[in-house]
Design a protein around this motif. Structure first.
Motif, PDB file in Angstrom:
ATOM      1  N   GLY A  22       6.001  51.125 -14.484  1.00  0.00           N
ATOM      2  CA  GLY A  22       5.691  51.081 -13.064  1.00  0.00           C
ATOM      3  C   GLY A  22       4.228  51.356 -12.754  1.00  0.00           C
ATOM      4  N   ARG A  23       3.366  51.305 -13.744  1.00  0.00           N
ATOM      5  CA  ARG A  23       1.944  51.575 -13.535  1.00  0.00           C
ATOM      6  C   ARG A  23       1.202  50.292 -13.165  1.00  0.00           C
ATOM      7  NH1 ARG A  23      -0.033  56.402 -16.281  1.00  0.00           N
ATOM      8  NH2 ARG A  23       1.539  57.251 -17.668  1.00  0.00           N
ATOM      9  N   LEU A  24       0.309  50.404 -12.212  1.00  0.00           N
ATOM     10  CA  LEU A  24      -0.591  49.301 -11.878  1.00  0.00           C
ATOM     11  C   LEU A  24      -1.958  49.482 -12.516  1.00  0.00           C
ATOM     12  CD1 LEU A  24       0.057  48.696  -8.096  1.00  0.00           C
ATOM     13  CD2 LEU A  24       0.734  47.295 -10.021  1.00  0.00           C
ATOM     14  N   TYR A  25      -2.202  50.677 -13.009  1.00  0.00           N
ATOM     15  CA  TYR A  25      -3.487  51.039 -13.594  1.00  0.00           C
ATOM     16  C   TYR A  25      -3.237  51.636 -14.974  1.00  0.00           C
ATOM     17  CZ  TYR A  25      -5.052  50.677  -8.769  1.00  0.00           C
ATOM     18  OH  TYR A  25      -5.325  50.215  -7.517  1.00  0.00           O
ATOM     19  N   GLY A  29      18.695  55.866 -15.189  1.00  0.00           N
ATOM     20  CA  GLY A  29      17.963  56.339 -16.358  1.00  0.00           C
ATOM     21  C   GLY A  29      16.559  55.775 -16.511  1.00  0.00           C
ATOM     22  N   ARG A  30      16.214  54.767 -15.734  1.00  0.00           N
ATOM     23  CA  ARG A  30      14.853  54.214 -15.826  1.00  0.00           C
ATOM     24  C   ARG A  30      13.856  55.219 -15.260  1.00  0.00           C
ATOM     25  NH1 ARG A  30      14.834  48.864 -12.675  1.00  0.00           N
ATOM     26  NH2 ARG A  30      16.315  50.059 -11.434  1.00  0.00           N
ATOM     27  N   THR A  31      12.725  55.345 -15.953  1.00  0.00           N
ATOM     28  CA  THR A  31      11.678  56.267 -15.517  1.00  0.00           C
ATOM     29  C   THR A  31      10.427  55.481 -15.173  1.00  0.00           C
ATOM     30  OG1 THR A  31      12.563  58.052 -16.881  1.00  0.00           O
ATOM     31  CG2 THR A  31      10.268  58.255 -16.198  1.00  0.00           C
ATOM     32  N   PHE A  32       9.825  55.843 -14.042  1.00  0.00           N
ATOM     33  CA  PHE A  32       8.600  55.194 -13.572  1.00  0.00           C
ATOM     34  C   PHE A  32       7.504  56.231 -13.439  1.00  0.00           C
ATOM     35  CE2 PHE A  32      12.134  52.668 -12.071  1.00  0.00           C
ATOM     36  CZ  PHE A  32      11.746  51.388 -12.424  1.00  0.00           C
ATOM     37  N   ILE A  33       6.289  55.837 -13.813  1.00  0.00           N
ATOM     38  CA  ILE A  33       5.138  56.722 -13.732  1.00  0.00           C
ATOM     39  C   ILE A  33       4.187  56.144 -12.694  1.00  0.00           C
ATOM     40  CG2 ILE A  33       3.249  57.803 -14.991  1.00  0.00           C
ATOM     41  CD1 ILE A  33       4.949  57.293 -17.561  1.00  0.00           C
ATOM     42  N   PRO A  34       4.137  56.743 -11.519  1.00  0.00           N
ATOM     43  CA  PRO A  34       3.286  56.196 -10.461  1.00  0.00           C
ATOM     44  C   PRO A  34       1.815  56.233 -10.831  1.00  0.00           C
ATOM     45  CG  PRO A  34       4.731  57.923  -9.615  1.00  0.00           C
ATOM     46  CD  PRO A  34       4.860  57.930 -11.096  1.00  0.00           C
ATOM     47  N   GLU A  62      -7.132  43.796 -17.123  1.00  0.00           N
ATOM     48  CA  GLU A  62      -7.000  43.474 -18.548  1.00  0.00           C
ATOM     49  C   GLU A  62      -6.551  44.678 -19.374  1.00  0.00           C
ATOM     50  OE1 GLU A  62     -10.790  41.913 -19.749  1.00  0.00           O
ATOM     51  OE2 GLU A  62     -10.552  40.100 -18.534  1.00  0.00           O
ATOM     52  N   MET A  63      -6.794  45.880 -18.872  1.00  0.00           N
ATOM     53  CA  MET A  63      -6.445  47.094 -19.611  1.00  0.00           C
ATOM     54  C   MET A  63      -5.015  47.573 -19.354  1.00  0.00           C
ATOM     55  SD  MET A  63      -9.949  49.257 -19.463  1.00  0.00           S
ATOM     56  CE  MET A  63     -10.864  48.485 -18.139  1.00  0.00           C
ATOM     57  N   VAL A  64      -4.347  46.979 -18.386  1.00  0.00           N
ATOM     58  CA  VAL A  64      -2.963  47.362 -18.098  1.00  0.00           C
ATOM     59  C   VAL A  64      -2.062  46.631 -19.085  1.00  0.00           C
ATOM     60  CG1 VAL A  64      -1.128  47.382 -16.377  1.00  0.00           C
ATOM     61  CG2 VAL A  64      -3.497  47.730 -15.664  1.00  0.00           C
ATOM     62  N   THR A  65      -1.302  47.407 -19.850  1.00  0.00           N
ATOM     63  CA  THR A  65      -0.435  46.824 -20.882  1.00  0.00           C
ATOM     64  C   THR A  65       0.948  46.516 -20.328  1.00  0.00           C
ATOM     65  OG1 THR A  65       0.427  48.979 -21.585  1.00  0.00           O
ATOM     66  CG2 THR A  65      -1.632  48.217 -22.636  1.00  0.00           C
ATOM     67  N   GLU A  66       1.715  45.770 -21.083  1.00  0.00           N
ATOM     68  CA  GLU A  66       3.104  45.504 -20.700  1.00  0.00           C
ATOM     69  C   GLU A  66       3.877  46.814 -20.607  1.00  0.00           C
ATOM     70  OE1 GLU A  66       4.597  42.700 -19.675  1.00  0.00           O
ATOM     71  OE2 GLU A  66       2.628  41.729 -19.814  1.00  0.00           O
ATOM     72  N   ILE A 115       6.515  48.154  -6.752  1.00  0.00           N
ATOM     73  CA  ILE A 115       5.280  48.394  -7.495  1.00  0.00           C
ATOM     74  C   ILE A 115       4.498  49.377  -6.635  1.00  0.00           C
ATOM     75  CG2 ILE A 115       3.166  47.360  -8.366  1.00  0.00           C
ATOM     76  CD1 ILE A 115       4.785  44.726  -8.616  1.00  0.00           C
ATOM     77  N   PHE A 116       4.226  50.556  -7.186  1.00  0.00           N
ATOM     78  CA  PHE A 116       3.695  51.658  -6.387  1.00  0.00           C
ATOM     79  C   PHE A 116       2.372  52.162  -6.936  1.00  0.00           C
ATOM     80  CE2 PHE A 116       3.284  56.183  -5.418  1.00  0.00           C
ATOM     81  CZ  PHE A 116       3.544  56.222  -4.058  1.00  0.00           C
ATOM     82  N   ALA A 117       1.437  52.409  -6.042  1.00  0.00           N
ATOM     83  CA  ALA A 117       0.203  53.114  -6.383  1.00  0.00           C
ATOM     84  C   ALA A 117      -0.156  53.982  -5.195  1.00  0.00           C
ATOM     85  CB  ALA A 117      -0.924  52.147  -6.699  1.00  0.00           C
TER      86      ALA A 117
END
Length: 176
Positions: free
Chosen positions: A104-107, A51-56, A94-98, A36-38
Motif C-alpha cells: 500500500g505504499r506510494l513512496y 489479514g492483509r497489512t498495509f503500510i501507509p 522508479e524507486m517504488v517496488t512491486e 491507495i493512501f498517502a
C-alpha cells in the motif's frame, strides 16, 4: 470515493495527524483494501480483518526537496523549472517496488530517504547537463561519484579528549 473508483487515491495531507482528512485505517477499511493512501503525517500500519497489512506512505517534502537541492546545487542550476520536479517525480516513481505497492505504499520506505535523495540528485544532474542548464563545467563523467562527493556525512573524527583514570594511589590524601 470507493463506490465509483476501483482503486481510489486518498491523499490526506493536512498536518498534524489529528487534522488529517482521514486516517489510513479509515481509507483501507472503507475501501476494503483497494484504496491507495498517502498522508502528510505518519500513520501506523493497518491490518485488515482478512489479514492483509498495509503500510501507509508519507507524501511530504522529505522525498522531494533534499534531492532537488543536492542536484541543483551540485551542478549549478540557476532556475528550477517544472521539468526538474517532473524529473524528481519520475525518479521517485522508479524507486517504488512491486513489494512497496503490495504493502500500500506510494513512496519508497522513509528509511531509504538518503538513497532516494541521492538518486533524485543524480537524475537532476543528468537532466541539467542534457538540457544545457547546468552552470558547472566540465560535465562530470561519473555523475554518481560527483553527487556522492557533495553529500554531507554526519560521520567525523571525534574532537573530544580521551579520558584517563587517575591511579588509585594518586587519589589518596597525602601528608606533606
Amino acid at each position: 470515493m470507493a463506490s465509483f473508483n476501483e482503486k481510489p487515491i486518498i491523499f490526506a495531507l493536512s498536518n498534524p495527524t489529528s487534522k488529517a482528512e482521514c486516517t489510513a485505517e479509515q481509507c483501507y477499511r472503507l475501501t476494503e483494501g483497494r484504496g491507495i493512501f498517502a498522508s502528510g503525517s505518519p500513520f501506523d500500519k493497518v491490518t485488515l480483518p482478512d489479514g492483509r497489512t498495509f503500510i501507509p506512505g508519507q507524501g511530504n517534502n522529505a522525498y522531494v526537496f533534499p534531492g532537488v537541492a543536492l542536484g541543483v546545487i551540485a551542478c549549478g542550476v540557476r532556475h528550477i523549472s517544472d521539468d526538474i520536479f517532473l524529473t524528481t517525480a519520475e525518479a521517485i516513481a522508479e524507486m517504488v517496488t512491486e513489494e512497496n505497492l503490495a504493502e500500500g505504499r506510494l513512496y519508497p520506505p522513509l528509511s531509504t530517504i538518503r538513497e532516494v535523495s541521492f538518486k533524485i540528485a543524480v537524475k537532476i544532474v543528468d537532466y541539467a547537463y542534457k538540457k544545457d542548464i547546468a552552470s558547472w563545467y566540465p560535465e562530470p563523467k561519473d555523475k554518481e561519484a560527483f553527487i556522492r562527493s557533495h553529500i554531507y556525512s554526519p560521520d567525523y573524527d571525534s574532537f573530544s579528549l580521551d579520558c584517563y583514570s587517575w591511579p588509585k594511589e594518586a587519589m589518596e590524601v597525602q601528608d606533606v
